[in-house]
Design an enzyme around this catalytic site. Structure first.
Site, PDB file in Angstrom:
ATOM      1  CG  ASP A 338      -1.634   1.273   1.440  1.00  0.00           C
ATOM      2  OD1 ASP A 338      -2.364   1.662   0.525  1.00  0.00           O
ATOM      3  OD2 ASP A 338      -1.466   1.895   2.507  1.00  0.00           O
ATOM      4  CG  ASP A 531      -1.114   2.230   7.121  1.00  0.00           C
ATOM      5  OD1 ASP A 531      -1.143   3.250   7.815  1.00  0.00           O
ATOM      6  OD2 ASP A 531      -1.509   2.213   5.942  1.00  0.00           O
ATOM      7  CG  ASP A 535      -4.108  -1.138   3.492  1.00  0.00           C
ATOM      8  OD1 ASP A 535      -4.420  -0.927   2.310  1.00  0.00           O
ATOM      9  OD2 ASP A 535      -3.362  -0.385   4.149  1.00  0.00           O
TER      10      ASP A 535
END
Length: 639
Positions: A338, A531, A535
């Site tokens: 990410d 995080d 996600d």
């Protein structure tokens, strides 16, 4: 996530103490038995003592050192566990006594128990890093009620209440600092030795140690949801998820042991019947065969190696939820990241100030910060943070959504906004091609320049990607909801293999599924590092999910297989390095133990080794394998 009530916490706390206390008492007791048995063996073997007193002394020596093992063997038989090391040792030594080989029988038990002492020392050493994490659990909280302090159990504190943490105390619950400032030691949580400074408005993590100033903290999570409770749960349950190698060894021992017992019986019976050999000789060889066959080295060293790997990772602030995930890291060939909060800080910051000729950077920032001073927008906050000088007085400030702000400064109309606001106001400006959010400034329809605001890369983001490529990872991919221009710019800076932009959470899952299909074709795995709350679906989809626990959401930590307690993406590569060394040690132990076992079994069957050499081979191999396993605790993974 398992709820932590008072009783569970009490048990968890005392479990650590019990490990230490029982280990100490048991080891001392075993050493005493070893000494007594050894003295009785010397006396019984001495020519100064005649029969039957010497036999009585030798039998006493055997009972002192061997009774515990024989008792375990009998107890396990009644529990359906027949073919274990206690059974093998008992049969071999009792058989030796029947044959009149008293010293050999006692020696087998002496060496075996001596090996257990060294094994206990090794296991205790490996458990220290895990036990240290368990001890981050706070014992109390100082609750502030009507300006009075009350010492309470952390489980009883509710969200919104104020707790006081004095210097030297553990922060018992997660919360926000409302009064005071201090430096806190987060090393037990993150593996980071440098103290962190916190002040009013900052987040305080439970399990950290307050070092100097007194803090008043407003609780944001009840204890069962706190950082320290989650860490305790992860650590206590890490050993429940076995690696493939551990499962193999367990199955192998269950099949292997009955086979060697059957071979030992055949070795004792067939040669005397077929070749008319002496029964005593072949029974003695079969007993030697049983002693050598004990699979202790495999059964002990493989789980201990994985336990050592999990402990080594925890020292680095990497919490692995099970040895199966540590083993799986060795097969990863694609790592997807990410962007926001994982590779970047997740906070807007001014990265470029570009004034036109005749205007200084300070003047441009001053004008923008003055107009933006009353705005709460993240972009406005980043400009205000970048300028620390004098703010100019403004009048008639207005904000237009999707355009920017206007205000009057010294009777001049000032526009601070995007390209659209410049065009609509008829300002002759030069449009920037920089990557990020562009804020243009015009004073009295004269263009003053532009400011570039972007999400900054984390300091070790480049290092993280570089290390992964050096470790042989074929693809490093970035998944982001940002536009193509921003995404490709960051991916290029980091030298990543690929980037997917303009993604919604469900799009990220779709991309990871495609990567999984590609990776699984070559029997490899895909890891994802994220995080945020968005996600969570991707972390659950990937073969191995890494959560950046330092700033990450509770849901991400819950869904992940490995939690990085700090804020460093480079620890993904470090986790892989630890996994590789763990696998190497596991393979070394399995190979070494099997080769030595097979060699000595053949030599024992042919009468080339006696009982003393057999027991030395068995205990020696176990000790070498155990010592090799605890090497993981001594390796410096920072190099």
């Amino acid at each position: 996530m398992k709820s932590y009530d008072v009783q569970t916490d009490y048990k968890a706390k005392n479990k650590v103490k019990r490990i230490k206390n029982e280990f100490s008492k048991e080891t001392k007791f075993t050493i005493i038995r070893l000494l007594i048995s050894f003295i009785l063996l010397l006396l019984g073997s001495s020519s100064l003592v005649t029969s039957p007193i010497n036999v009585i002394l030798l039998v006493a020596a055997y009972l002192v050192i061997g009774s515990r093992i024989v008792y375990k063997a009998i107890r396990n038989i009644f529990h359906g566990e027949i073919f274990d090391e206690n059974f093998l040792m008992s049969i071999a030594t009792i058989g030796a006594i029947i044959l009149g080989e008293y010293p050999e029988a006692i020696a087998v038990m002496l060496f075996y128990e001596l090996g257990n002492v060294f094994e206990d020392i090794a296991v205790n050493r490996s458990k220290k890093s895990i036990s240290a994490l368990l001890e981050v659990k706070p014992n109390f909280a100082m609750l502030k009620i009507d300006n009075k302090m009350k010492k309470v159990d952390p489980n009883t504190v509710q969200i919104g209440q104020i707790i006081v943490v004095r210097p030297g105390e553990k922060i018992p619950l997660d919360g926000t600092v409302v009064l005071g400032s201090s430096s806190v030691d987060t090393s037990a949580l993150t593996g980071e030795s440098m103290p962190q400074n916190i002040q009013v408005g900052d987040t305080a993590l439970s399990g950290s140690i307050n070092q100097n100033g007194t803090l008043q903290i407003k609780v944001t999570k009840v204890y069962s949801d706190s950082t320290v409770a989650k860490i305790l749960d992860l650590v206590q349950n890490a050993s429940s998820k076995k690696a493939g190698a551990e499962k193999f060894i367990t199955k192998f021992a269950k099949i292997y042991t009955p086979i060697v017992v059957a071979l030992a019986v055949m070795l004792a019976v067939i040669p005397p019947l077929v070749m008319q050999g002496a029964w005593n000789t072949w029974i003695y060889r079969s007993l030697i065969f049983l002693v050598i066959s004990c699979p202790c080295a495999l059964v002990i060293s493989v789980p201990l190696s994985f336990f050592g790997g999990i402990g080594a990772a925890s020292k680095q602030g990497i919490l692995v939820k099970g040895s199966n995930y540590l083993e799986a890291l060795n097969k990863v060939d694609i790592v997807a990241f990410d962007k926001t909060g994982t590779l970047t800080r997740g906070k807007f910051a001014v990265v470029k100030v570009a004034p036109v000729a005749g205007i200084t950077k300070d003047q441009l920032l001053q004008m923008a910060a003055s107009v933006e001073k009353n705005s709460t927008h993240p972009i406005a906050s980043s400009i205000q943070s970048a300028y620390t000088g004098k703010i100019l007085p403004i009048e008639n400030a207005t904000e237009s959504a999707g355009h920017g702000l206007t205000a009057e400064v010294d009777d001049q109309r000032v526009i601070v906004g995007n390209a659209k606001s410049m065009r609509e106001s008829g300002v002759n400006f030069v449009e920037s091609t920089a990557v990020g959010t562009i804020v243009y400034v015009a004073v009295g329809k004269k263009f003053w320049g532009h400011i570039v605001i972007a999400d900054e890369l984390k300091t070790d983001a480049q290092k993280a990607i570089h290390l992964l490529h050096n470790r042989g990872i074929k693809q490093t991919v970035m998944l982001t909801g940002d536009n193509e221009k921003v995404g490709h710019s960051i991916a290029k800076k980091l030298k990543m293999s690929g980037v997917y932009t303009n993604l919604l959470p469900e799009n990220k899952v779709s991309i990871v599924n495609k990567l999984l299909k590609k990776s699984h074709q070559t029997n490899h795995k895909v890891a994802f590092v994220g995080d945020g709350i968005n996600d969570t679906p991707v972390l659950a989809t990937a073969d191995i999910g890494f959560a950046m626990g330092g700033l990450g959401s509770d849901a991400a930590v819950e869904a992940a297989d490995i939690v990085i307690m700090g804020d460093e993406p480079s620890k993904v590569a470090k986790a892989m390095k630890i996994a590789k060394r763990t696998r190497q040690i596991v393979i070394q132990n399995i190979s070494f133990a099997l080769i030595i076992k097979v060699l000595f079994l053949l030599m024992g069957a042919l009468g080339m080794v006696d009982m003393w050499q057999a027991v030395f081979a068995d205990v020696g191999v176990t000790l070498i394998a155990v010592l090799n396993a605890i090497r993981l605790q001594l390796i410096n993974f920072d190099k």
